[in-house]
Every structure is written in structure tokens, then in C-alpha cells.
Scaffold this motif. Structure first.
Motif, PDB file in Angstrom:
ATOM      1  N   MET A   1      31.159  32.678  54.687  1.00  0.00           N
ATOM      2  CA  MET A   1      32.601  32.500  54.877  1.00  0.00           C
ATOM      3  C   MET A   1      33.286  32.237  53.544  1.00  0.00           C
ATOM      4  SD  MET A   1      35.017  32.515  57.028  1.00  0.00           S
ATOM      5  CE  MET A   1      36.728  32.058  57.006  1.00  0.00           C
ATOM      6  N   ILE A   2      32.699  31.300  52.804  1.00  0.00           N
ATOM      7  CA  ILE A   2      33.311  30.924  51.536  1.00  0.00           C
ATOM      8  C   ILE A   2      33.297  32.090  50.555  1.00  0.00           C
ATOM      9  CG2 ILE A   2      31.216  29.984  50.411  1.00  0.00           C
ATOM     10  CD1 ILE A   2      34.448  28.070  50.276  1.00  0.00           C
ATOM     11  N   PHE A   3      32.211  32.904  50.663  1.00  0.00           N
ATOM     12  CA  PHE A   3      32.110  34.070  49.778  1.00  0.00           C
ATOM     13  C   PHE A   3      33.217  35.076  50.067  1.00  0.00           C
ATOM     14  CE2 PHE A   3      27.689  32.531  49.492  1.00  0.00           C
ATOM     15  CZ  PHE A   3      27.627  32.416  48.117  1.00  0.00           C
ATOM     16  N   TRP A   4      33.475  35.250  51.351  1.00  0.00           N
ATOM     17  CA  TRP A   4      34.538  36.175  51.749  1.00  0.00           C
ATOM     18  C   TRP A   4      35.870  35.729  51.176  1.00  0.00           C
ATOM     19  CZ3 TRP A   4      33.450  40.757  53.101  1.00  0.00           C
ATOM     20  CH2 TRP A   4      32.258  41.043  53.792  1.00  0.00           C
ATOM     21  N   LEU A   5      36.102  34.418  51.277  1.00  0.00           N
ATOM     22  CA  LEU A   5      37.372  33.884  50.788  1.00  0.00           C
ATOM     23  C   LEU A   5      37.507  34.108  49.277  1.00  0.00           C
ATOM     24  CD1 LEU A   5      37.965  30.600  52.801  1.00  0.00           C
ATOM     25  CD2 LEU A   5      39.276  32.725  52.842  1.00  0.00           C
ATOM     26  N   ILE A   6      36.390  33.825  48.582  1.00  0.00           N
ATOM     27  CA  ILE A   6      36.426  34.018  47.122  1.00  0.00           C
ATOM     28  C   ILE A   6      36.665  35.485  46.791  1.00  0.00           C
ATOM     29  CG2 ILE A   6      35.025  33.944  45.011  1.00  0.00           C
ATOM     30  CD1 ILE A   6      33.713  31.405  46.155  1.00  0.00           C
ATOM     31  N   GLY A   7      35.936  36.355  47.540  1.00  0.00           N
ATOM     32  CA  GLY A   7      36.096  37.795  47.332  1.00  0.00           C
ATOM     33  C   GLY A   7      37.524  38.233  47.535  1.00  0.00           C
ATOM     34  N   LEU A   8      38.115  37.725  48.609  1.00  0.00           N
ATOM     35  CA  LEU A   8      39.506  38.066  48.918  1.00  0.00           C
ATOM     36  C   LEU A   8      40.427  37.586  47.802  1.00  0.00           C
ATOM     37  CD1 LEU A   8      40.879  39.405  51.403  1.00  0.00           C
ATOM     38  CD2 LEU A   8      41.585  37.088  52.052  1.00  0.00           C
ATOM     39  N   GLY A   9      40.149  36.347  47.356  1.00  0.00           N
ATOM     40  CA  GLY A   9      40.958  35.782  46.274  1.00  0.00           C
ATOM     41  C   GLY A   9      40.897  36.623  45.024  1.00  0.00           C
ATOM     42  N   VAL A  10      39.690  37.075  44.670  1.00  0.00           N
ATOM     43  CA  VAL A  10      39.515  37.910  43.481  1.00  0.00           C
ATOM     44  C   VAL A  10      40.290  39.209  43.627  1.00  0.00           C
ATOM     45  CG1 VAL A  10      37.833  39.272  42.182  1.00  0.00           C
ATOM     46  CG2 VAL A  10      37.311  36.910  42.802  1.00  0.00           C
ATOM     47  N   LEU A  11      40.198  39.801  44.836  1.00  0.00           N
ATOM     48  CA  LEU A  11      40.899  41.056  45.084  1.00  0.00           C
ATOM     49  C   LEU A  11      42.400  40.901  44.901  1.00  0.00           C
ATOM     50  CD1 LEU A  11      39.265  42.903  48.117  1.00  0.00           C
ATOM     51  CD2 LEU A  11      39.493  43.660  45.749  1.00  0.00           C
ATOM     52  N   VAL A  12      42.926  39.820  45.481  1.00  0.00           N
ATOM     53  CA  VAL A  12      44.361  39.588  45.386  1.00  0.00           C
ATOM     54  C   VAL A  12      44.761  39.387  43.923  1.00  0.00           C
ATOM     55  CG1 VAL A  12      46.224  37.966  45.935  1.00  0.00           C
ATOM     56  CG2 VAL A  12      44.618  38.674  47.719  1.00  0.00           C
ATOM     57  N   LEU A  13      43.967  38.620  43.207  1.00  0.00           N
ATOM     58  CA  LEU A  13      44.252  38.360  41.800  1.00  0.00           C
ATOM     59  C   LEU A  13      44.255  39.677  41.011  1.00  0.00           C
ATOM     60  CD1 LEU A  13      44.640  35.894  39.869  1.00  0.00           C
ATOM     61  CD2 LEU A  13      42.243  36.206  39.245  1.00  0.00           C
ATOM     62  N   LEU A  14      43.243  40.504  41.327  1.00  0.00           N
ATOM     63  CA  LEU A  14      43.118  41.796  40.663  1.00  0.00           C
ATOM     64  C   LEU A  14      44.366  42.650  40.907  1.00  0.00           C
ATOM     65  CD1 LEU A  14      40.541  42.313  39.120  1.00  0.00           C
ATOM     66  CD2 LEU A  14      39.876  43.951  40.878  1.00  0.00           C
ATOM     67  N   ALA A  15      44.821  42.647  42.163  1.00  0.00           N
ATOM     68  CA  ALA A  15      46.011  43.420  42.510  1.00  0.00           C
ATOM     69  C   ALA A  15      47.210  42.926  41.718  1.00  0.00           C
ATOM     70  CB  ALA A  15      46.279  43.333  44.014  1.00  0.00           C
ATOM     71  N   PHE A  16      47.319  41.605  41.594  1.00  0.00           N
ATOM     72  CA  PHE A  16      48.431  41.031  40.832  1.00  0.00           C
ATOM     73  C   PHE A  16      48.390  41.509  39.381  1.00  0.00           C
ATOM     74  CE2 PHE A  16      49.438  38.153  44.228  1.00  0.00           C
ATOM     75  CZ  PHE A  16      50.774  37.872  44.013  1.00  0.00           C
ATOM     76  N   ILE A  17      47.185  41.468  38.807  1.00  0.00           N
ATOM     77  CA  ILE A  17      47.057  41.887  37.399  1.00  0.00           C
ATOM     78  C   ILE A  17      47.381  43.363  37.252  1.00  0.00           C
ATOM     79  CG2 ILE A  17      45.419  42.202  35.505  1.00  0.00           C
ATOM     80  CD1 ILE A  17      43.949  39.700  36.596  1.00  0.00           C
ATOM     81  N   ILE A  18      46.790  44.195  38.119  1.00  0.00           N
ATOM     82  CA  ILE A  18      46.981  45.645  38.000  1.00  0.00           C
ATOM     83  C   ILE A  18      48.464  45.996  38.127  1.00  0.00           C
ATOM     84  CG2 ILE A  18      46.595  47.832  39.201  1.00  0.00           C
ATOM     85  CD1 ILE A  18      43.741  46.802  39.770  1.00  0.00           C
ATOM     86  N   TYR A  19      49.129  45.385  39.126  1.00  0.00           N
ATOM     87  CA  TYR A  19      50.535  45.731  39.308  1.00  0.00           C
ATOM     88  C   TYR A  19      51.399  45.219  38.176  1.00  0.00           C
ATOM     89  CZ  TYR A  19      50.333  48.458  43.440  1.00  0.00           C
ATOM     90  OH  TYR A  19      50.104  49.493  44.283  1.00  0.00           O
ATOM     91  N   TYR A  20      51.041  44.047  37.672  1.00  0.00           N
ATOM     92  CA  TYR A  20      51.800  43.532  36.531  1.00  0.00           C
ATOM     93  C   TYR A  20      51.711  44.505  35.356  1.00  0.00           C
ATOM     94  CZ  TYR A  20      53.653  40.505  32.972  1.00  0.00           C
ATOM     95  OH  TYR A  20      54.426  39.998  31.962  1.00  0.00           O
ATOM     96  N   ASN A  21      50.470  44.945  35.087  1.00  0.00           N
ATOM     97  CA  ASN A  21      50.275  45.865  33.963  1.00  0.00           C
ATOM     98  C   ASN A  21      50.983  47.193  34.182  1.00  0.00           C
ATOM     99  OD1 ASN A  21      48.819  44.049  32.542  1.00  0.00           O
ATOM    100  ND2 ASN A  21      46.815  44.845  33.147  1.00  0.00           N
ATOM    101  N   ARG A  22      51.019  47.638  35.432  1.00  0.00           N
ATOM    102  CA  ARG A  22      51.698  48.906  35.684  1.00  0.00           C
ATOM    103  C   ARG A  22      53.193  48.790  35.425  1.00  0.00           C
ATOM    104  NH1 ARG A  22      49.807  51.855  41.024  1.00  0.00           N
ATOM    105  NH2 ARG A  22      51.280  53.409  40.313  1.00  0.00           N
ATOM    106  N   PHE A  23      53.745  47.645  35.822  1.00  0.00           N
ATOM    107  CA  PHE A  23      55.168  47.438  35.532  1.00  0.00           C
ATOM    108  C   PHE A  23      55.414  47.449  34.027  1.00  0.00           C
ATOM    109  CE2 PHE A  23      55.735  45.789  39.896  1.00  0.00           C
ATOM    110  CZ  PHE A  23      56.862  46.533  40.219  1.00  0.00           C
ATOM    111  N   VAL A  24      54.535  46.775  33.301  1.00  0.00           N
ATOM    112  CA  VAL A  24      54.699  46.708  31.848  1.00  0.00           C
ATOM    113  C   VAL A  24      54.578  48.099  31.224  1.00  0.00           C
ATOM    114  CG1 VAL A  24      53.696  45.845  29.705  1.00  0.00           C
ATOM    115  CG2 VAL A  24      53.944  44.310  31.645  1.00  0.00           C
ATOM    116  N   THR A  25      53.536  48.818  31.625  1.00  0.00           N
ATOM    117  CA  THR A  25      53.316  50.157  31.060  1.00  0.00           C
ATOM    118  C   THR A  25      54.524  51.054  31.299  1.00  0.00           C
ATOM    119  OG1 THR A  25      51.020  49.897  31.715  1.00  0.00           O
ATOM    120  CG2 THR A  25      51.680  52.080  30.980  1.00  0.00           C
ATOM    121  N   LEU A  26      54.986  51.055  32.551  1.00  0.00           N
ATOM    122  CA  LEU A  26      56.070  51.970  32.875  1.00  0.00           C
ATOM    123  C   LEU A  26      57.383  51.566  32.215  1.00  0.00           C
ATOM    124  CD1 LEU A  26      55.411  52.947  36.587  1.00  0.00           C
ATOM    125  CD2 LEU A  26      54.910  54.205  34.511  1.00  0.00           C
ATOM    126  N   SER A  27      57.640  50.264  32.101  1.00  0.00           N
ATOM    127  CA  SER A  27      58.911  49.907  31.459  1.00  0.00           C
ATOM    128  C   SER A  27      58.813  50.118  29.947  1.00  0.00           C
ATOM    129  CB  SER A  27      59.372  48.494  31.822  1.00  0.00           C
ATOM    130  OG  SER A  27      58.497  47.543  31.325  1.00  0.00           O
TER     131      SER A  27
END
Lengths: 181, 301
Positions: A1-27
Motif C-alpha cells: 500500500m505504502i509503495f503504491w502511494l509513494i509511486g503515485l507521489g513520484v508520478l505526480v511530482l514527475l508530471a509537475f516537473i515535466i509540465y513546468y519545463n514544457r511551459f518554460v520551453t515553449l515560452s
């Protein structure tokens, strides 16, 4: 259970980073293409004095058109913001357009190597301005798509990004340059 | 934009394929060294393997970093002069702006035929070469159309894979040919048994390899790649008719004019916008998609 939560957390964090970088690149791409327009407009303005010099001896009776060109250039050089520059640049383009139309009546001028070179150079710059504008609007399109589509729209609101405006061609530039004889 | 994603995919695929190609070529020379040492004398094993490793390292590193130079040298291209080829520079600068790519280095090669190719390992180290015939016969819009097509090869990383294929595999097939010929000529002389055996083995390996290598070069170009470059080139110019007209001029060119100058190596052929050998039949093994079909697709845009 805890692993799933951590995995989910990492995924969400990754999405935040990727989208942030995409905004930066495009602007960044938008800023870059904007400066490209500026560079080309400036190049054109820099060529105008050479042009005036090279035609001085030939075109004596066309003061009106020539002063139009000089005036538009001056307006460009003194423009404070980018919008003013684009507007003045468009005026300069149409003034140059009518100037070259009149130059057709001067066979000696058309035989002048220097003049021909400048004419070619200015025509090429006109193309480049158009291409720079096109690339700018393309960059805006990708940026706006990112802002509006899901899930980008979520991140856009989180990061406080909103759609940007396209570069409009000023009204007077759309009109065909008027030629009077 | 689904189209955008597919271009990203293509870039990724090209990078992976280029990497695989380097690994395969590297492994090939190692294996060759291994075979030679086994046949010759196992006591030379280490010396030969060290030599093979160094050789293949140098080969692939030079291939990766110098592929554009090798490609340019093989067609005897010269840097384009800004004063002499002003139109070429204007077209390139315009397309660099509209595509957002860095300005490529421009070269010109001596040939009556209308043709062009792009090369390099990435957009920052890219070159575009036009024939003198293309500069003479194409007008501004057509030149821009061809330029945009070449720029899309750069943007999609086609250049990396295509040039690597041409240079690495092309060299293997050249080495193979030299080797086979020297084997033929030295056949009469007396040699010791072992030496003869090695030459035989290496000769057989190359004899099998040479046609495969040539075929691989042809496969480096896929029709999909060309159609994709046509399509994204139009995205840069917004004027499909320009490239379509250029292709029409290429199609209507007299084939006889280029029969005299077959200076372009076969390995280089896939790099060009149109096949420098102008094979009449469009078949499974032709390197370029049918020009008529490309024109039709462009005119439908």
C-alpha cells in the motif's frame, strides 16, 4: 500500500516537473521568435540610410516618397515598445513598397549595382519578417494548446499561465501600397 | 496536436537507430578481428583484438563527428559564398527563422543536375549542400521549398541516421570492394597457407557483406521519411507549390546531362532530395519515393 502511494507521489511530482519545463520551453521559444522579428525589423531600418544615399543622385523629384520612408524609419527608431516597432515596421515596409514601385521608372537606377543589391536585400528581409511572424504565431499556438488542453489546462492554472495573444498585422500594412505617378 | 507527437517519435526513432548502427559497426570490426586472430594464430589474439578495438573506436567516433565532412568531401562540395550565392543564403535564413532551427552551414557542389542534401549529426552541426544546377534552375519559391524540405530532415534528426548510414556502411562496402579486388590480383602469388586462409575468410565475410551493406544504405531512406520531410517543409514555407514546382523541374530534367558525371557515390544517394542515379523503374529497392506521387501529395495540401 505504502509503495503504491509513494509511486503515485513520484508520478505526480514527475508530471509537475515535466509540465513546468514544457511551459518554460515553449515560452522561451516565443521570446526567441519575438526577438527574431525585432532583429529583422532593425536590419531593415539600418539599410534605409544606405538606400537613400544610393538613390540620391537619381531620384530628384520624388521627395515625397523618400521622406515617407525616412519618416517611417524615424518612427521605428524612436518606438518605445514592441507593438510600436511592429507598427512602424509595417509603415516602413509599405513606404519602401511604393518607393520601389516608383524606382521602376528610373532605368539608370535599375542598372545601379548597389541599388539592386539593396533592393534584393530588403525584399529578403521582408520575407524574413513574414517568416519570423509565422514562427512567432506557431510558437504561440503550441503554447496556447498546452494551456488549453487537458491535462495542461490544470497545470496552467496551478502555475498561473494563461493563453497569449497572436501577433496581429497592423491594419495599414494589409493595404496594398498606393502608387501615384 | 497528434502530428507533433509523431514528429517527436520520429526524432526518437532516428536517435535510437543511429545508436544501434554505431553499435553494430563497432561490433562488426571486433568480430572481424576475432575471426582473423582465430584463423591466424590464437597467440596473436590480444594484439589483434586491441588493434581491432582501437580501429573500430576510431572508425565510429570519426564517423559520428566527421560524417558531414566526409559526405561533403565525397561530392567535392565547397562552402557557398555569401556574395555569389545570395539567394541561397536568403532562402536558408528565411527557413531557419520560420523553423526556429539554427542556421545550417551552406555548401555548393558542382553538378548540372538539380539536387540537394542535408547532413550533420544534429541541428547545431548541420550542413546543407545544393548543386550549382539547382541554384541556376530553381527560382526563389522553389529554392525555398527544397530548403524547407532539407531543414525538416535536420529538424527530424533524419540527417544523423542517414549520414551515419551513408558514411559507416558506405565505407565498409568500399573497404570490401578494395579487399575483394586485391584478393583477385594477388591470387597468383605464392603465399603461406595461413595467410592465404585468413585472406580467404575475410574475403568471404566481405563478399557476403558488401551487397548487404549496399542494400542497407538504400533502406536508410524510407518513403515515409521523405513524405514527412515534404509535409513539414510545407509547414515552414506555407507554400506547397514551391516544392511541387521544384520536383516538377527535377522530373523533367534530361537524364543524359547527368550520365556524364556519375561522381556521386552510391552510398550517398539516399541523402539527396532526388535520386542522383535516376533509376527509371520505381520498385521495392528504389531509394526515393516516386516524384509524381510526391507532387500529387503536395498539390493536394
Amino acid at each position: 500500500m505504502i509503495f503504491w502511494l509513494i509511486g503515485l507521489g513520484v508520478l505526480v511530482l514527475l508530471a509537475f516537473i515535466i509540465y513546468y519545463n514544457r511551459f518554460v520551453t515553449l515560452s522561451n521559444r516565443i521570446d526567441n521568435s519575438l526577438s527574431q522579428i525585432d532583429v529583422q525589423l532593425r536590419k531593415r531600418a539600418d539599410l534605409v540610410p544606405n538606400l537613400i544615399n544610393s538613390v540620391k543622385g537619381y531620384v530628384k523629384h520624388e521627395r515625397g516618397v523618400m521622406s515617407e520612408v525616412t519618416k517611417a524609419r524615424k518612427e521605428f527608431m524612436t518606438a518605445k515598445n514592441f507593438e510600436g516597432k511592429v507598427k512602424a515596421g509595417a509603415q516602413l515596409q509599405s513606404a519602401l513598397g511604393s518607393f520601389f514601385a516608383i524606382a521602376e521608372n528610373y532605368p539608370q537606377l535599375k542598372a545601379n549595382e548597389n541599388f539592386l543589391h539593396l533592393q534584393q536585400e530588403l525584399a529578403a528581409i521582408e520575407d524574413k519578417v513574414a517568416y519570423a511572424r509565422q514562427h512567432y504565431n506557431d510558437s504561440i499556438l503550441s503554447y496556447n494548446n498546452l494551456c488549453k488542453k487537458f491535462p495542461g489546462v490544470m497545470f496552467a492554472s496551478i502555475y498561473g499561465k494563461s493563453v497569449k495573444k497572436y501577433l496581429e498585422i497592423p491594419q495599414e500594412a494589409r493595404a496594398v501600397p498606393k502608387v501615384e505617378f | 496536436m497528434p502530428q507533433h507527437i509523431s514528429f517527436d517519435d520520429q526524432i526518437q526513432r532516428n536517435k535510437i537507430k543511429s545508436f544501434l548502427l554505431i553499435v553494430i559497426i563497432f561490433a562488426f570490426f571486433i568480430v572481424l578481428g576475432y575471426i582473423v586472430s582465430m584463423v591466424l594464430d590464437p597467440s596473436y589474439f590480444f594484439i589483434i583484438m586491441i588493434f581491432a578495438t582501437i580501429f573500430s573506436l576510431v572508425y565510429v567516433v570519426a564517423g559520428y563527428y566527421k560524417s558531414d565532412k566526409i559526405a561533403l568531401a565525397s561530392v567535392k562540395a565547397k562552402p557557398a559564398s555569401r556574395t555569389e550565392h545570395r539567394m541561397l543564403y536568403h532562402a536558408a535564413e528565411g527557413m531557419a527563422i520560420s523553423s526556429g532551427l539554427p542556421m545550417p552551414k551552406l555548401y555548393v557542389m558542382e553538378s548540372e543536375e538539380i539536387n540537394a542534401f542535408a547532413s550533420g549529426r544534429d541541428p547545431k552541426h548541420s550542413v546543407i549542400c545544393f548543386t550549382t544546377g539547382a541554384l541556376k534552375k530553381l527560382d526563389k519559391q522553389e529554392l525555398e521549398g527544397v530548403m524547407a524540405h532539407e531543414m525538416s530532415h535536420i529538424a527530424n534528426y533524419d540527417i544523423r541516421f542517414m549520414t551515419l548510414t551513408a558514411v559507416l556502411i558506405g565505407m565498409v562496402s568500399i573497404i570490401a570492394q578494395i579487399f575483394l579486388r586485391s584478393l583477385w590480383f594477388s591470387g597468383g602469388r605464392n603465399r603461406e597457407g595461413k595467410e592465404q586462409a585468413i585472406l580467404m575468410v575475410v574475403g568471404i565475410v566481405f563478399a557476403i557483406l558488401a551487397p548487404i551493406a549496399t542494400q542497407l544504405v538504400s533502406f536508410a531512406i524510407s518513403r515515409k521519411r521523405e513524405y514527412a520531410a515534404d509535409a513539414s517543409g510545407v509547414k515552414f514555407t506555407r507554400y506547397p507549390q514551391g516544392l511541387a514546382n521544384a520536383l516538377k523541374k527535377i522530373k523533367n530534367e534530361s537524364v543524359s546531362s547527368l550520365d556524364k558525371e556519375h561522381r556521386v557515390s552510391k552510398a550517398m544517394a539516399p541523402l539527396f532530395i532526388s535520386d542522383p542515379f535516376k533509376r527509371k523503374v520505381q520498385g521495392l529497392f528504389s531509394t526515393h519515393p516516386d516524384v509524381n506521387d510526391r507532387i500529387r501529395k503536395l498539390e493536394a495540401m
